[in-house]
Design a protein around this motif. Structure first.
Motif, PDB file in Angstrom:
ATOM      1  N   LYS A 299       0.860  -1.181   0.000  1.00 29.10           N
ATOM      2  CA  LYS A 299       0.000   0.000   0.000  1.00 29.10           C
ATOM      3  C   LYS A 299       0.898   1.233   0.000  1.00 29.10           C
ATOM      4  O   LYS A 299       1.898   1.264   0.739  1.00 29.10           O
ATOM      5  CB  LYS A 299      -0.810  -0.024   1.306  1.00 29.10           C
ATOM      6  CG  LYS A 299      -2.127   0.673   1.271  1.00 29.10           C
ATOM      7  CD  LYS A 299      -2.669   0.684   2.704  1.00 29.10           C
ATOM      8  CE  LYS A 299      -3.930  -0.119   2.819  1.00 29.10           C
ATOM      9  NZ  LYS A 299      -4.551   0.045   4.158  1.00 29.10           N
ATOM     10  N   LYS A 300       0.592   2.220  -0.820  1.00 29.92           N
ATOM     11  CA  LYS A 300       1.449   3.422  -0.842  1.00 29.92           C
ATOM     12  C   LYS A 300       1.435   4.082   0.546  1.00 29.92           C
ATOM     13  O   LYS A 300       0.381   4.228   1.164  1.00 29.92           O
ATOM     14  CB  LYS A 300       0.961   4.403  -1.913  1.00 29.92           C
ATOM     15  CG  LYS A 300       1.973   5.522  -2.154  1.00 29.92           C
ATOM     16  CD  LYS A 300       1.695   6.250  -3.466  1.00 29.92           C
ATOM     17  CE  LYS A 300       2.523   7.513  -3.593  1.00 29.92           C
ATOM     18  NZ  LYS A 300       3.960   7.311  -3.660  1.00 29.92           N
TER      19      LYS A 300
ATOM     20  N   ALA B 196      12.299   2.773  -2.502  1.00 28.45           N
ATOM     21  CA  ALA B 196      10.879   2.825  -2.115  1.00 28.45           C
ATOM     22  C   ALA B 196      10.602   4.005  -1.188  1.00 28.45           C
ATOM     23  O   ALA B 196       9.541   4.630  -1.257  1.00 28.45           O
ATOM     24  CB  ALA B 196      10.485   1.511  -1.451  1.00 28.45           C
TER      25      ALA B 196
ATOM     26  N   THR C  83       6.685   5.113  -1.732  1.00 30.06           N
ATOM     27  CA  THR C  83       5.933   3.850  -1.587  1.00 30.06           C
ATOM     28  C   THR C  83       5.974   3.451  -0.119  1.00 30.06           C
ATOM     29  O   THR C  83       4.964   3.064   0.479  1.00 30.06           O
ATOM     30  CB  THR C  83       6.594   2.718  -2.424  1.00 30.06           C
ATOM     31  OG1 THR C  83       7.013   3.242  -3.664  1.00 30.06           O
ATOM     32  CG2 THR C  83       5.682   1.535  -2.593  1.00 30.06           C
TER      33      THR C  83
END
Ligand SMILES: NC(=O)C1=CN([C@@H]2O[C@H](COP(=O)(O)OP(=O)(O)OC[C@H]3O[C@@H](n4cnc5c(N)ncnc54)[C@H](O)[C@@H]3O)[C@@H](O)[C@H]2O)C=CC1
Ligand SMILES: O=C(O)C(=O)COP(=O)(O)O
Length: 617
Positions: free
Chosen positions: A295-296, A317, A322
């Motif tokens: 999930k972001k 990330a 993210t």
């Protein structure tokens, strides 16, 4: 050891072995105490050799009598290479010479290890193959004062017959609490805000955090630490899910946690907390591909091992948003490089592998590991063994006489084989009144393997490396359980060792199916040989053994007995089994001393004796 065979013609399968001497067989007859079995324990002696001061059973652990440099009666040397709680050190000092030497280089460790019987480490010491090689067989136990054993080369330890034990329970709560501390600190920017205010700033808007209540936490690895984290997170009002391919569903149910797939866990979570061990399968399990499925804005906590995350992928990330934040106690390389982008990242909170570092946990871990190491040095099997079967003390105690029987049968069986080196397949048949699940035969199998391999090789075999050594030597040991109608009070009725596709130097040990077969039982706590080939005998397996096959006729016992008496050889036991009156009989004679060549030749010249073999147990 001089094991001799004398065959007088007859049975074709055996006669050619008459001249084969097993003179090369070396008796390694090490004795280590299984204290829970022996009842008495010599408080100071950790000698690897037979020690008359204790009731020995047999060695189940290290048996390198010839390689050990700890002399009879001397204390074992214990090297502690990282800080250990005082209570543990105290326990160790009661039994050994303890040296605390921290921050050793790999070379220094290798240099020191050859004079050590035990090594105690935490997570920083790398116990590599080179360490085991350098120990030259002396190192009997590596104690990991903590849970993760990824810094110990377990394969090498096993190959070298070195037991590895850990302290799996004492730091569970500390690690779980640290996980929760990192979770909360990260969610509320505690570390960053602290640094900011100490730098003279007052940034209330910058450090607005996120709430934990109502958020989904995915616990990856639902073991001891993971489940304690889950319990605490539920107390914070979080919705907890977990992924663990091996966790029992009832454990999850008890905590009120749903076990889900890896994919589902990472896709659903607002927070992901890592609690799996670092293994070949979990290495970099969190990588570009897995971060992409999260999930972001997910937040990650790692109190497990740095190596389960691809750290470069995590930096990417974090940069991409993210992953919103990470809180890390562990790193792929410890300490991490000074210029580590991950450590310096503003959305990352770090601690220097402090998960287990509470006063309480360190005292507990120190005691837990000291007890395990002391036990291992005494020859006990540890309940926290990592590379050997864990055998509960009560099982061990019950199996003790059978452990001795198993080793003796293995030792005996191999001496019945001509040459001894071509053994490929051994079958062990256990007869027992107990159900299949009610008898743990791993220890017995290991001791049979030890009995078979040690007399014909330089290998030192113990419970740790028995299966490995057998495999390496191409020896296949199969087991069969036969449920018999005897007393279920006793774990076993009998053990039979069968060796196929070999020639025997004592033809009478070969059954009609061509296999060498011997069987033993425990009687009055002592191992007895009860069957040789198809002949029933009954002789206590102590000292040495002479097996003779003769024509059943009067006076045989007296004649052989007289020959032995003439050579000052004391007969401890004698038994005769025969097929039928006047036909073939087998005489099994237990002797305290080893008869000399003349005595053996004289036995061989008794006309009714058709073949005989002298075996050293
Ligand atoms: N940061 C620190 O100071 C500390 C770190 N640890 C680390 O925490 C980790 C867990 O410790 P414990 O809970 O005591 O061990 P544990 O053995 O009780 O639990 C580990 C769990 O991970 C599960 N697991 C194995 N492979 C998995 C996979 N591929 N995916 C998900 N789960 C998997 C196992 O089934 C097991 O239930 C270990 O790596 C240990 O080294 C433990 C104590 C302190
Ligand atoms: O027990 C563990 O697995 C730990 O990571 C603790 O490591 P440490 O003993 O503090 O170096």
């Amino acid at each position: 050891m001089a094991s001799s065979t004398y065959t007088k013609a007859v049975f074709p399968s055996s006669t050619r072995s008459a001249s084969t001497s097993l003179a090369s067989l070396t008796t390694k007859n090490p004795f280590l105490r299984v204290s829970s079995l022996s009842g008495s324990r010599c408080a100071s002696c950790y000698c690897q050799r037979a020690c008359a001061s204790v009731v020995n059973v047999t060695s189940v652990l290290k048996t390198a009598d010839s390689k050990s440099s700890s002399a009879h009666g001397s204390k074992p040397t214990i090297l502690v290479s990282e800080k250990l709680g005082e209570a543990g050190l105290q326990l160790l000092r009661e039994v050994g010479e303890v040296e605390c030497a921290y921050d050793l280089s790999p070379e220094q460790l290798c240099n020191k290890i050859s004079s050590c019987d035990a090594l105690i480490v935490r997570s920083a010491t790398k116990v590599t193959r080179q360490v085991f090689e350098a120990s030259k067989g002396r190192l009997k136990v590596v104690g990991r004062a903590g849970v993760g054993i990824d810094n110990v080369d377990l394969q090498a330890a096993t190959e070298y017959g070195c037991l590895v034990v850990n302290a799996p329970t004492a730091n569970t709560i500390a690690a779980a609490e640290h996980g929760i501390a990192l979770l909360a600190a990260m969610a509320r920017n505690v570390a960053q805000a602290d640094a900011s205010i100490k730098a003279g700033k007052w940034q209330r808007n910058k450090y607005v955090g996120v709430s934990m209540v109502g958020k989904t936490l995915a616990v990856m690895g639902f073991g001891k630490v993971g489940s304690e984290v889950a319990r605490r997170a539920k107390g914070l009002g979080m919705n907890v899910i977990a992924h663990d391919p091996y966790a029992p569903a009832d454990r999850a149910r008890a905590v009120g946690v749903e076990l889900v797939s890896f994919e589902k866990a990472i896709a659903a979570a607002d927070f992901i907390s890592l609690h799996m061990p670092l293994t070949a399968t979990t290495k970099k399990i969190f990588n570009d591909a897995t971060f992409a499925k999260m999930k972001k804005g997910v937040r990650i906590i790692n109190v497990a091992r740095g190596g389960v995350i691809d750290e470069d992928a995590l930096v990417k990330a974090l940069d991409a948003g993210t992953v919103a934040q990470a809180a890390l106690d562990v790193f792929a390389e410890e300490p991490p490089p000074k210029d580590s982008k991950l450590v310096k990242h503003e959305n990352v909170t770090v601690t220097p592998h402090l998960g287990a570092s509470t006063k309480e946990a360190q005292e507990g871990v120190a005691i837990e590991i000291a007890e395990a190491v002391v036990g291992a040095l005494r020859g006990e099997l540890s309940a926290t063994a990592v590379n050997a079967p864990m055998v509960a003390p009560e099982v061990l105690s019950e199996l003790a006489p059978y452990v001795l029987l198993a080793e003796k049968l293995g030792r005996l069986a191999v001496q019945l084989v001509s040459g001894g080196k071509g053994i490929k397949a051994v079958k062990v048949v256990y007869r027992s009144a107990r159900g299949h699940d009610d008898l743990d035969t791993r220890l017995l199998r290991a001791m049979i393997t030890k009995g078979i391999i040690e007399p014909i090789s330089n290998s030192i075999v113990n419970i740790v490396n028995a299966d490995f050594t057998a495999k390496e030597k191409g020896l296949r040991i199969s087991e069969e359980r036969i449920v018999v109608d005897s007393s279920p009070e006793l774990p076993l009725d009998s053990i039979q060792v069968q060796i196929s596709n070999v020639e025997s130097k004592f033809a009478s040990a070969v059954k009609v199916n061509g296999e060498i077969s011997i069987e033993g039982k425990v009687k009055d706590g002592m191992p007895h040989l009860t069957c040789v080939g198809s002949f029933g005998v009954d002789v206590s397996l102590e000292g040495n053994l002479i097996l003779c096959r003769q024509i059943d006729q009067p006076g045989m016992i007296g004649r052989v007995g007289n020959i032995l008496a003439d050579h000052n050889v004391n007969v401890s036991f004698m038994s005769v089994g025969r097929t039928s009156r006047g036909k073939m009989a087998i005489m099994a004679i237990g002797v305290d001393e080893e008869p000399n060549k003349v005595a053996l030749e004289n036995i061989g010249s008794v006309s009714a004796i058709e073949e005989f073999v002298f075996l050293k147990l």
